[in-house]
Design an enzyme around this catalytic site. Structure first.
Site: not given
Ligand code: ZN
Length: 506
Positions: A269-270, A273, A299
């Site tokens: 997830h990170e 980003h 996101e």
């Molecule tokens: Zn996030």
């Protein structure tokens, strides 16, 4: 004699670039605070950040900066609308105008109430005592109404707050798309709940040595395209991603020896980003041409790698043999199919941050609908816990046994963050629509993932989204890339296609 537009434009960019540099210094302090700083450093750190925040606010609201931007808005440089100079002028003017519209007294009152609100919320959650938090939440809602009135809005007060996170988006549009999602997702989740099939999720809570988790997370992060020469991975309590410079992106995670998914999918997830930040044009760092479009689009990049790639069958076709070698004790006797089902479990639960890919959106719908009603005055704060529990019963088929596991679980409202929640589900919806388009454009991503090829997808995202900075709004970007406005259907179709075979539902 007035300056010519080009001179004025260069002056505006210099002023903004220096302000952005101060903001990046604020980020350095923030990263350190959340990863390295001893607790005793907190008081002086708060003074440092308050001083910086004041300097930054002063520079964005500088009347001269506002005059230059007003003049440039009427100059030939403000055309065509998606040209470099026009984008820079429009986005910086918007930023300046928003900030000057808020009276200093209101900004200070909001900041003070946010600090008190979070203290009161922490205390209320610990004691499961909503009544003690109620006065501060009432004050927060009232201040946010004042904020919306000061900022102005096209249709409803919520527009003004949403605009902070999703520039140029309207509540009515978001509400329509999310309602379309709700109609289809509530029955889908109910079907899953009623199906007799359940994955064996206990395999994910066996022993996973932390150092191996970290090594495996780094390996996968690099493989999907996070550049560790221009970034770092560190440990924190509440994971985040921030860029401290154009070539310095920091991602964070937390490890649990007895749980595989938290850190692993957290890193994906990170890293998602981070890949976005690393793909933004570095020459315009933190300026409109080198800055993310919106929180929802940001996101979408994290959810895309976490869920659409990282929870796909083809991803694990490539990585599962490796995972098994890395964690022989935990996974030695686990079939690839059993592992794939376990990381794709869908089960209605009470806590948003622990929710799966599908039900997560229902948690967001509850919050989005309730916070609009609070702001509009349709729902008194006193009635909030009851309304919360009722929606959980309707959408998820479960009811919180107490407010600590219900309305008191999230920090957002106590910190004055109203209008933020929908960006999480917008991220999932954008991700689904973009992923479907990438799959069509790149000719079958599943085969590429199974062969360990993730670069074509990263490069597609880079060209279509990352390189664009803020040239287009989120809505424009989605329509340009996929040929149609945001729709709930790609996410619904993705979930049905995945969950149908796993749970034996059609
Ligand atoms: Zn996030």
């Amino acid at each position: 004699m007035a300056d010519d537009p080009q001179t004025l434009h260069d002056r505006v960019c210099r002023h903004a670039a220096q302000t952005a540099m101060l903001e990046s210094i604020e980020s350095v302090l923030g990263w350190d605070e959340r990863t390295m700083m001893p607790t005793a450093g907190a008081e002086y750190r708060a003074e440092q950040t308050t001083l910086l925040a004041g300097m930054i606010h002063g520079r964005w609201t500088d009347p001269a900066f506002g005059r230059w931007l007003a003049e440039l808005s009427d100059s030939p440089l403000a055309e065509p609308p998606h040209g470099d100079t026009a984008v820079t002028i429009r986005r910086l003017k918007r930023l300046h105008d928003r900030k000057v519209r808020l009276p200093t007294a209101l900004v200070e009152e909001l900041a003070r109430t946010a600090v008190l609100g979070q203290q009161s919320w922490e205390d209320a959650r610990r004691r499961d005592d909503f009544a003690s938090f109620r006065p501060l939440l009432e004050k927060t809602v009232q201040l946010k109404r004042q904020e919306a009135e000061a900022l102005g809005y096209p249709q409803c007060p919520y527009d003004a707050l949403l605009d902070d996170y999703e520039p140029d988006e309207l509540t009515a549009n978001v509400a329509a798309v999310l309602a379309g999602l709700r109609e289809r997702l509530v029955p889908l989740v109910a079907e899953v709940s009623q199906s007799g099939r359940r994955p064996d999720v206990a395999i994910l809570t066996r022993s996973y040595p932390v150092d191996v988790q970290e090594a495996f997370g780094r390996e996968v992060g690099a493989k999907i395209g996070f550049d560790f020469d221009r970034g770092r991975l560190d440990v924190t309590a509440h994971p985040f991603c921030d860029s401290l410079g154009p070539h310095d992106c920091r991602i964070t995670t937390r490890y649990d020896e007895d749980y595989f998914s938290g850190a692993f999918f957290g890193i994906l997830h990170e890293a998602g980003h981070g890949i976005y930040d690393q793909g933004l044009p570095g020459g315009h760092y933190r300026l409109p041409l080198g800055e993310a479009v919106s929180l929802g689009i940001h996101e979408s990049q994290s959810r895309l790698w976490e869920n659409f790639v990282g929870r796909s069958r083809s991803f694990w076709e490539h990585f599962y043999p490796r995972a098994r070698r890395q964690f022989p004790q935990a996974l030695g006797d686990v079939s690839p199919e059993a592992f794939y089902f376990a990381v794709n479990e869908v089960r209605p639960s009470l806590i948003r941050v622990e929710a799966d890919e599908a039900t997560y959106n229902l948690h967001i719908l509850v919050r989005f609908e309730l916070e609009q009603a609070l702001l509009d005055g349709d729902l008194p704060v006193a009635d909030l816990p009851g309304a919360w529990n009722e929606k959980y019963r309707q959408y998820l088929g479960i009811e919180p046994p107490d407010d600590a596991q219900g309305v008191l679980q999230d920090v957002h409202w106590s910190a004055g963050l109203i209008g933020y929640f929908p960006t999480y589900t917008l991220g999932n919806l954008y991700a689904a629509q973009l992923f479907a388009q990438a799959d069509a454009d790149l000719g079958g991503l599943a085969a590429q993932f199974a062969g360990g090829q993730f670069r074509p997808l990263r490069d597609w995202l880079r060209e279509k989204i990352h390189r664009q900075g803020q040239r287009y709004s989120a809505a424009e970007l989605i329509e340009r890339i996929t040929g149609r406005p945001l729709s709930p259907m790609p996410l619904v179709e993705h979930l049905r296609a995945k969950l149908g075979p796993l749970y034996g539902i059609s």
